[in-house]
Design an enzyme around this catalytic site. Structure first.
Site, PDB file in Angstrom:
ATOM      1  N   ALA A 101       0.861  -1.185   0.000  1.00 20.53           N
ATOM      2  CA  ALA A 101       0.000   0.000   0.000  1.00 20.53           C
ATOM      3  C   ALA A 101       0.898   1.234   0.000  1.00 20.53           C
ATOM      4  O   ALA A 101       2.104   1.137   0.227  1.00 20.53           O
ATOM      5  CB  ALA A 101      -0.906   0.008   1.232  1.00 20.53           C
ATOM      6  N   LYS A 102       0.324   2.393  -0.255  1.00 22.02           N
ATOM      7  CA  LYS A 102       1.056   3.659  -0.167  1.00 22.02           C
ATOM      8  C   LYS A 102       0.018   4.756  -0.089  1.00 22.02           C
ATOM      9  O   LYS A 102      -1.091   4.602  -0.601  1.00 22.02           O
ATOM     10  CB  LYS A 102       1.925   3.851  -1.415  1.00 22.02           C
ATOM     11  CG  LYS A 102       3.113   4.757  -1.211  1.00 22.02           C
ATOM     12  CD  LYS A 102       4.207   4.054  -0.434  1.00 22.02           C
ATOM     13  CE  LYS A 102       5.489   4.855  -0.414  1.00 22.02           C
ATOM     14  NZ  LYS A 102       6.579   4.079   0.195  1.00 22.02           N
TER      15      LYS A 102
END
Length: 411
Positions: A101-102
């Protein structure tokens, strides 16, 4: 070539080598979920201001999603997508039970006061609290954020869900952060370099190193190389660059930077043009700063024999080909800088167990994970007759594809 295009290209290449079904390949590229939220806060002068916050959750086949939150004016959806995807492959290469994720907020942190940053972080957390979680998505610091940011997220999240130290990593030690986390990425880079050099019958002691970027990662890498008897002969950052063919005194340089905020006017070396650093005569080049610094313009002039990618995608695909033809050995980012997320995993494990480790245990486990991952990559290189980047990508993509198929992705 931008980050997303480069990552997609590497992924597709790995998928071809592995002979992945085209439907599986397509499903692995599409993010699990993209979140975009409006964050409006009162500034200190009472006026209201709005920011856009987002989180890209790429894949959760192997476990909760994991990745940083950055506060930066150019938070570009494409780049965040690429970095979320990169985290999926990185956690798989390191063999830690996470997906990628980011996220971030499009803002300029140095233009905001501490209390404005706190309000912004809390509003962002209120908007995404039901989409992150200990077993869902575990954020961490990134550009423009730090352990204090994580403390605010933890506090705000805990108002909704009860005390949950494992919901973020990179926390202050007093709130359940792990010893050894601050140095983890730089230390991981050094363990990765040791594993690579051992393949060629070499060790850090006696070799020469050039380090681009002297922030958290670069300064720790340089310090640990210096301790191991390696000669760091050139260092650069945004403030300037300094070289000494006999080797810089890194502890002294760190004190100088701490005192003056700059690498300029350091007495233990000569100043040089920062753009020259990448082309400096050395055994090992370690780019620890921005992406895309090695490209088709400068790749042919690189003199290093080994490149250890401490930054994310510092080498353009075009530069990759030029350097490979020259026989330069590149240790890819998705392995080389995985020390940070590996120690984040240790922090999460400690929080869930409610039992904290000594720093020595953290560092020993990190060495074990980094060394094991290197040998796994080498095995993939032998199996598929490919370079280290494709060895790492095939290793990561294969693990995620296997997990996806085992879970029953068509159901």
């Amino acid at each position: 070539m931008n980050a997303l295009a480069a990552t997609n290209r590497n992924f597709r290449h790995a998928a071809r080598i592995l002979g992945l079904d085209s439907k599986v390949e397509k499903s692995l590229l599409i993010p699990f979920r993209e979140i975009k939220v409006e964050c409006t806060i009162p500034k200190d002068d009472g006026t209201l201001v709005s920011y856009v916050g987002f989180r890209v959750q790429h894949d959760n086949a192997r476990g909760p999603m994991k990745g940083g939150i950055r506060y930066h004016p150019e938070v570009d959806p494409d780049e965040v997508n690429a970095l979320a995807q990169l985290m999926t492959w990185k956690t798989a290469v390191a063999d830690i039970p996470y997906g990628g994720a980011k996220g971030g907020i499009g803002c300029t942190p140095r233009e905001l006061s501490l209390s404005e940053l706190e309000r912004l972080t809390r509003v962002f957390t209120q908007k995404i609290h039901d989409l992150i979680g200990i077993h869902t998505d575990v954020p961490a610091p990134d550009m423009g954020t730090n352990s204090q940011t994580m403390a605010w997220i933890l506090d705000e999240y805990s108002k909704f869900h009860g005390h949950s130290p494992a919901v973020v990593t990179g926390k202050p030690i007093d709130l359940g952060g792990s010893l050894g986390r601050e140095a983890a990425t730089g230390r991981g880079v050094v363990y990765a370099a040791e594993a690579l050099l051992a393949e060629y019958g070499k060790s850090i002691g006696g070799l020469t190193f050039a380090v681009q970027g002297f922030g958290n990662v670069g300064s720790w890498a340089a310090r640990l190389i210096h301790e191991r008897g390696g000669k760091v002969i050139a260092v650069s950052d945004i403030t300037g660059a300094v070289k000494n063919p006999k080797g810089l005194d890194i502890p002294e340089l760190l004190r100088h930077k701490e005192a003056t905020g700059s690498l300029r006017n350091f007495h233990g070396g000569d100043s040089m043009d920062p753009s020259e650093l990448l082309l400096h005569e050395c055994d090992v080049l370690i780019p620890c700063a921005l992406g895309g610094v090695l490209n088709r313009e400068n790749a042919a002039d690189v003199k290093a024999k080994f490149i250890v990618e401490a930054a994310n995608h510092p080498t353009d695909p075009e530069a990759d080909e030029i350097l490979s033809k020259k026989g330069v050995i590149i240790l890819p980012d998705i392995y080389a800088n995985a020390g940070g997320v590996t120690v984040s995993y240790f922090e999460w494990v400690q929080n869930i167990q409610g039992f904290m480790w000594e720093e020595e245990q953290v560092n020993n486990e990190l060495r074990r994970y980094m060394t094991r991952a290197f040998h796994n990559i080498k095995n993939m290189c032998k199996t598929h007759d490919c370079n280290l980047r494709m060895g790492a990508f095939t290793l990561g993509v294969n693990r995620v594809a296997r997990a996806t198929l085992l879970r029953g992705w068509e159901a």
